[in-house]
Design an enzyme around this catalytic site. Structure first.
Site, short mmCIF file in Angstrom:
data_model
loop_
_atom_site.label_atom_id
_atom_site.label_comp_id
_atom_site.label_asym_id
_atom_site.label_seq_id
_atom_site.Cartn_x
_atom_site.Cartn_y
_atom_site.Cartn_z
N SER A 66 58.05 74.91 -8.44
CA SER A 66 56.97 75.24 -9.26
C SER A 66 57.14 76.93 -9.26
O SER A 66 57.00 77.32 -8.39
CB SER A 66 55.73 74.89 -9.14
OG SER A 66 54.50 75.70 -9.65
N ARG A 67 57.36 77.45 -10.49
CA ARG A 67 57.93 78.72 -10.41
C ARG A 67 56.73 79.81 -10.69
O ARG A 67 56.80 81.03 -10.43
CB ARG A 67 59.09 78.99 -11.56
CG ARG A 67 60.26 78.65 -11.27
CD ARG A 67 61.33 79.04 -12.11
NE ARG A 67 61.41 78.13 -13.46
CZ ARG A 67 62.44 77.19 -13.08
NH1 ARG A 67 63.16 76.80 -12.10
NH2 ARG A 67 62.30 76.23 -14.27
N ILE A 68 55.49 79.04 -10.84
CA ILE A 68 54.41 80.04 -10.89
C ILE A 68 53.23 79.75 -9.80
O ILE A 68 52.67 80.30 -9.07
CB ILE A 68 53.83 79.80 -12.39
CG1 ILE A 68 54.65 80.32 -13.51
CG2 ILE A 68 52.46 80.80 -12.68
CD1 ILE A 68 54.21 80.07 -14.89
N LYS B 67 52.22 81.07 -6.36
CA LYS B 67 52.01 82.47 -6.34
C LYS B 67 50.34 82.41 -6.38
O LYS B 67 49.79 83.45 -6.33
CB LYS B 67 52.65 83.31 -7.25
CG LYS B 67 53.74 83.37 -7.06
CD LYS B 67 54.56 84.18 -8.01
CE LYS B 67 56.15 84.29 -8.19
NZ LYS B 67 56.70 83.40 -9.09
#
Ligand code: ATP
Ligand code: MG
Length: 497
Positions: free
Chosen positions: A351-353, A356
């Site tokens: 999951s690239r977001i 964070k």
């Protein structure tokens, strides 16, 4: 004195003639100034949408039944683009590709009409994603967290639990003020009915809109349905709310579009898909996002599903979608057959977001889990043939097995945020790997309800603060000691008896 003559206002429309009709695709001559997406009307009342052009003809897809259309019929263009009704009243209803009710519960009063092919919002209207979306699946919330406004692809072979994960995410939104849209494309009525029964049983239908075009619908309907679902979700986003749209599944959508394109005699490209299939999906995916505060800060999260054949994620449509989303959850049939369900492959999922935007408590509970699990899988593979292991390796394997057991969960039973934090807090404290397998299963099942019974305010505190304050840590440690003392006492009583 000459009297004034009133002239009725004129409605000027272009007129065309039907030249050819083939499985819901009509070729029309005339209509010189129509544009893509424009609505047209056939002489006997059916509607259509302009889908393309060749040198002499306009290509139109029929919306609905095409049996009323004959060669030589006239077609008039309407000065509007295809739009669908949207509004709050759609929650709890089942609609078709043009947002018309199909559940027999009567008409739906719409608040507004939105274009089906709305252009995605620009950069200036958006804001970075900072709020996590709770999915109720432990692996997702801990290791592959999803943010509100993110697009996370669910990818895997047939029957690996793709729909189940998405449905669990919908079930988890109960009481969380997120309106869900379940868009069902090209599947069977029976599978849809099963999913809807589950949503109904768990009380999730009241905040969910089901938008469907089953396998018996025309390719045109199957092609339109995800765009309509996005428009219905957009209404909530534009009104400052959160929405979650599940597309189940986009492989069938690509098939429908391929069929339309071939019927329109467009040149086939790779795997017979038309060249613009990439655009067709990216145009849809771009519509997710989070609006800036001045526009209400609403969000729309997408969970598109796509099928793979024998685990091949490099297929044309699959890799296209991987490149358009902010991460993917890969479901492996091997893991599914090994009994690791949900069968999420932690090595290939990302999951690239979301990672964070996790809260403090979640970050503590999840730190290092992915690495630990990867190391465990590797050790397991290396030691399969060796019988004698070092003490260190044995303890690593035991810890890995505990983690594996903790991550397994049944479908249809999403966990609350507090439950996930509590379970993995205990794992972090390293008190679980010394347990026997049966006791670990009991712990997994009963520890949270033990806390709910003995210290109900603690659960609220964890949900609200989402940080592991000293007070919460102290209370959790105490609960762990009490739970194990109780279960020791219970097992002593059992043996005495
Ligand atoms: P399809 O490709 O046919 O759409 P799918 O990938 O969407 O399938 P599901 O329909 O979600 O898969 O699940 C397939 C089967 O696996 C169902 O019978 C479901 O009950 C079962 N299943 C899914 N997840 C789990 C789980 N976590 N634990 C136990 N069984 C599960
Ligand atoms: Mg499915």
């Amino acid at each position: 004195m000459a009297s004034k003559t009133s002239i009725a206002s004129l409605d000027i429309r272009e007129v065309g003639v039907v030249k050819e009709l083939k499985q819901g695709i009509v070729k029309v001559s005339g209509l010189p100034s129509c544009i893509f997406g424009q609505l047209v009307e056939f002489s006997r009342g059916s509607k259509g949408m302009v889908m393309g052009f060749n040198l002499e003809e306009v290509l139109i897809i029929v919306l609905g039944d095409d049996s009323l259309i004959n060669m030589g019929d006239t077609v008039t263009s309407r000065s509007e683009l295809l739009s669908v009704p949207v509004g709050d009243n759609f929650a709890g209803r089942v609609v078709d590709c043009l947002a018309r009710p199909v559940d027999g519960k009567g008409a739906i009063t719409a608040t507004d009409h939105y274009p089906v092919f709305r252009e995605a919002l620009g950069v200036m209207e958006r804001e970075p994603i900072t709020v996590p979306l709770h999915t109720g699946t432990k692996i997702l919330d801990l290791v592959i967290p999803i943010g509100k406004g993110q697009r996370e692809l669910i990818i895997g072979d047939r029957q690996t639990g793709k729909t189940s994960i998405a449905i669990d995410a919908i079930l988890s939104q109960k009481g969380r003020n997120v309106v869900c849209v379940y868009c069902y494309i090209g599947g069977s009525y029976s599978a849809l009915k099963k999913t809807m029964n589950l949503l109904n049983e768990k009380g999730a239908l009241s905040y969910t809109i089901v938008v469907c075009a089953t396998a018996s619908s025309t390719p045109a309907e199957q092609y339109l349905v995800p765009y309509t679902a996005a428009s219905l979700g957009e209404y909530f986003m534009f009104n400052g709310k959160d929405s979650l749209v599940v597309f189940d599944d986009l492989t069938k959508h690509a098939w429908a579009y391929r069929q339309i394109s071939l019927l329109m005699e467009r040149p086939p490209g790779r795997e017979a898909y038309p060249g613009d299939i990439f655009y067709v999906h990216s145009q849809l995916m771009e519509r997710a996002g989070r609006l800036r505060a001045g526009l209400g800060a609403g969000t729309m999260t997408f969970l598109p599903i796509v099928n793979t054949l024998q685990g091949d994620i490099t297929g044309y449509i699959q890799s296209n979608l991987v490149s358009m989303t902010d991460g993917q959850v890969y479901l492996s049939s091997n893991l599914f057959f090994e009994g690791f369900k949900p069968a999420i492959d932690l090595g290939l999922s990302v999951s690239r977001i979301g990672s964070k935007v996790q809260s403090g408590a979640m970050r503590f509970a999840s730190s290092g889990l992915r690495l630990q699990y990867a190391q465990y899988r590797e050790l397991q593979r290396l030691t399969r043939l060796r019988t004698k292991l070092s003490k260190e390796a044995m303890s690593d394997i035991k810890r890995g097995e505990t983690l594996r057991e903790l991550l397994i969960q049944e479908n249809g039973k999403p966990l609350s945020l507090a439950e996930e934090i509590v379970l993995f807090y205990a794992f972090k404290k390293k008190v679980l790997e010394i347990l026997k397998p049966e006791l670990l299963k009991t712990f997994k099942k009963e520890f949270f309800s033990f806390i709910c019974n003995t210290n109900p305010t603690l659960v609220d505190k964890i949900e609200k603060e989402q940080e592991l304050t000293d007070e919460i840590r102290g209370a959790l440690d105490k609960a762990l000691i009490n739970f194990f003392q109780d279960s020791k006492q219970d097992s002593k009583n059992d043996t005495a008896r």
